[in-house]
Design a protein around this motif. Structure first.
Motif, short mmCIF file in Angstrom:
data_model
loop_
_atom_site.label_atom_id
_atom_site.label_comp_id
_atom_site.label_asym_id
_atom_site.label_seq_id
_atom_site.Cartn_x
_atom_site.Cartn_y
_atom_site.Cartn_z
N UNK A 233 13.67 3.87 31.58
CA UNK A 233 14.11 4.79 30.54
C UNK A 233 13.42 4.40 29.23
N UNK A 234 12.81 5.37 28.57
CA UNK A 234 12.10 5.06 27.33
C UNK A 234 13.04 5.20 26.14
N UNK A 235 13.10 4.15 25.34
CA UNK A 235 13.99 4.16 24.19
C UNK A 235 13.15 3.99 22.92
N UNK A 236 13.29 4.96 22.03
CA UNK A 236 12.64 4.81 20.73
C UNK A 236 13.62 4.05 19.86
N UNK A 237 13.30 2.81 19.59
CA UNK A 237 14.28 1.91 18.99
C UNK A 237 14.25 1.94 17.47
N UNK A 238 15.30 1.37 16.93
CA UNK A 238 15.51 1.37 15.48
C UNK A 238 14.34 0.74 14.72
N UNK A 239 13.87 -0.38 15.21
CA UNK A 239 12.80 -1.08 14.51
C UNK A 239 11.58 -0.18 14.30
N UNK A 240 11.16 0.50 15.37
CA UNK A 240 9.98 1.34 15.24
C UNK A 240 10.23 2.57 14.38
N UNK A 241 11.41 3.16 14.53
CA UNK A 241 11.70 4.36 13.74
C UNK A 241 11.82 4.00 12.26
N UNK A 242 12.43 2.86 11.98
CA UNK A 242 12.54 2.45 10.58
C UNK A 242 11.17 2.10 9.99
N UNK A 243 10.24 1.69 10.83
CA UNK A 243 8.88 1.48 10.34
C UNK A 243 8.29 2.80 9.84
N UNK A 244 8.57 3.89 10.59
CA UNK A 244 8.10 5.20 10.15
C UNK A 244 8.79 5.62 8.86
N UNK A 245 10.10 5.33 8.75
CA UNK A 245 10.83 5.68 7.54
C UNK A 245 10.26 4.91 6.34
N UNK A 246 9.95 3.65 6.55
CA UNK A 246 9.33 2.87 5.48
C UNK A 246 7.97 3.45 5.08
N UNK A 247 7.24 3.90 6.10
CA UNK A 247 5.95 4.53 5.83
C UNK A 247 6.12 5.77 4.95
N UNK A 248 7.18 6.54 5.22
CA UNK A 248 7.44 7.75 4.44
C UNK A 248 7.80 7.40 3.00
N UNK A 249 8.62 6.37 2.81
CA UNK A 249 8.96 5.92 1.45
C UNK A 249 7.70 5.53 0.70
N UNK A 250 6.84 4.82 1.39
CA UNK A 250 5.62 4.36 0.75
C UNK A 250 4.71 5.51 0.35
N UNK A 251 4.67 6.54 1.20
CA UNK A 251 3.86 7.72 0.86
C UNK A 251 4.38 8.40 -0.39
N UNK A 252 5.71 8.53 -0.48
CA UNK A 252 6.32 9.14 -1.66
C UNK A 252 5.99 8.29 -2.90
N UNK A 253 6.11 7.01 -2.76
CA UNK A 253 5.82 6.11 -3.89
C UNK A 253 4.39 6.30 -4.38
N UNK A 254 3.47 6.34 -3.44
CA UNK A 254 2.07 6.49 -3.84
C UNK A 254 1.79 7.83 -4.51
N UNK A 255 2.40 8.89 -3.95
CA UNK A 255 2.21 10.23 -4.51
C UNK A 255 2.73 10.28 -5.94
N UNK A 256 3.89 9.68 -6.18
CA UNK A 256 4.48 9.67 -7.52
C UNK A 256 3.62 8.86 -8.47
N UNK A 257 3.11 7.79 -7.97
CA UNK A 257 2.25 6.90 -8.73
C UNK A 257 1.05 7.67 -9.29
N UNK A 258 0.45 8.48 -8.42
CA UNK A 258 -0.73 9.23 -8.87
C UNK A 258 -0.35 10.44 -9.71
#
Ligand SMILES: [Zn+2]
Length: 412
Positions: A233-258
């Motif tokens: 059974x394939x489980x998309x786990x918290x660690x990996x999903x939160x990595x994507x969420x962190x990536x999204x935060x970082x993208x927002x930060x960079x966009x605001x920065x510019x």
């Protein structure tokens, strides 16, 4: 000066006696010559283990042994060769000498043990041998350990990738979620990378025995698991999903920065790490820094809050509750115009079944993250583990002895 007999007792090499000695106080060296005790006559072929009474010839080998106080010790040992009908002329098996290298087993064991908590360079200084030799000894020490132990069955696996850098790109890492031990490293992160693990490391029965896998929402891995592990059974786990969420935060930060430029740059600059940290892990000063930034930029604040609240998804143990929470979370995105999070929401919906599998199969949380963290700390410390086999053994030993399982405790 001790007698040969006394030296024999202090040296304590089972079956061997000292028959000659030499101490040099100026160069601080001790030399001991040993040969078999009278009662120890059976010779064993190192190829097949067959026993012999007669040697065909005898030669002398010099090996480094543990130091005696400040004295560097070299033991000269008589080694026989036997005429084996199966193996030909072969050197006898000597348990005190694990290999062809000029070191005794207990010297190698001491070096290997020291390497568990110190860098090769530090160990090299302590034992007075080059760092490259320390690494070679450590590798043999780990191989002997690995060869002598029983490996636990694989029922739940974790798959992750580690970014090594521009040149070497990605490393695929497979681990055993129940023991927290890395099992295999492969180059790149293609379907073929993981295929190789299933093909070379496991039998068909072992592949059928795998019941769950924690992986990133990364298609090549999913395809490989579906092909090779039919009951998994394939489980998309918290660690990996939160990595994507962190990536999204970082993208927002960079966009605001510019977008904002000027004064905003000063406030957001260098805050990347803060934004990727969990609120509960920050001290008062750090929380204040974040609040200052949030007062100036609502988008960054919103992104941070969304990331923090997504984390709560894994507090639910019923599929229905988990789905409801996810939909409520996605509803908050409306009118926010946070593109990176809209993209993330779509990804989550596309992988919903694998996210909900968390409710269907219990897997330990945080193991993939801990294994990943340990490997990264080894890479940082060792600078360029060219030999992946060595890196893997090192990480396995680390997991089993729990030398540095700080991340493991924190994530639990
Ligand atoms: Zn033989």
């Amino acid at each position: 000066m001790p007698t040969d007999n006394e030296f024999t007792r202090i040296l304590d090499w089972p079956g061997y006696r000292v028959y000659r000695q030499e101490i040099d106080e100026k160069s601080k060296t001790l030399k001991l010559w040993v040969r078999r005790k009278r009662g120890n006559r059976k010779l064993e072929c190192s190829g097949c283990g067959r026993k012999f009474a007669e040697a065909c010839d005898v030669s002398e080998r010099a090996v480094r042994d543990l130091p005696w106080s400040a004295f560097r010790t070299t033991v000269f040992i008589e080694v026989c060769r036997v005429k084996c009908p199966d193996c030909g002329v072969r050197v006898e098996k000597v348990p005190l000498l694990p290999g062809k290298a000029p070191f005794s087993k207990r010297f190698e064991d001491a070096v290997g043990q020291a390497c568990e908590s110190a860098s090769a360079r530090q160990v090299a200084r302590r034992f007075g041998v080059p760092a490259s030799t320390v690494r070679a000894i450590d590798l043999r020490y780990l191989e002997r350990w690995s060869g002598s132990r029983r490996k636990p069955a694989l029922r739940q696996m974790g798959v992750d990738e580690i970014y090594l850098g521009k040149k070497e790109k990605f490393l695929s890492v497979v681990c055993n979620l129940e023991t927290g031990e890395p099992l295999w490293f492969g180059r790149e992160r293609k379907k073929e990378s993981l295929d190789e693990f299933f093909q070379t490391e496991l039998s068909a029965r072992q592949r059928r025995g795998i019941e769950a896998a924690c992986v990133d929402m990364w298609k090549p891995y999913r395809l490989s698991i579906e092909q090779w592990a039919p009951n998994c059974r394939i489980i998309y786990d918290k660690f990996h999903i939160m990595q994507h969420a962190n990536g999204a935060v970082d993208e927002v930060r960079r966009a605001e920065f510019f977008r904002k430029g000027g004064s905003m740059r000063g406030v957001v600059k260098g805050k990347r790490w803060l934004l990727l940290s969990r609120w509960v892990n920050l001290d008062t000063g750090k929380k204040r820094q974040l609040n200052t930034m949030f007062a100036l930029n609502r988008r960054v604040m919103k992104a941070y809050l969304l990331k923090e609240s997504l984390d709560r998804l894994w507090t639910y143990h019923y599929e229905g509750a988990m789905v409801r929470y996810l939909h409520r979370w996605i509803d908050q995105l409306r009118w926010q115009r946070l593109k990176p999070f809209e993209k993330l929401a779509q990804t989550l919906l596309d992988h919903l079944d694998g996210i909900l599998n968390y409710c269907r199969t219990k897997v330990p949380m945080g193991v993939v993250e801990a294994v990943n963290g340990n490997i990264k700390s080894l890479l940082r410390r060792g600078r360029g583990y060219k030999n992946l086999h060595y890196l893997l053994l090192k990480a396995q030993r680390m997991a089993v002895t729990r030398t540095e399982f700080v991340a493991f405790a924190k994530a639990a």
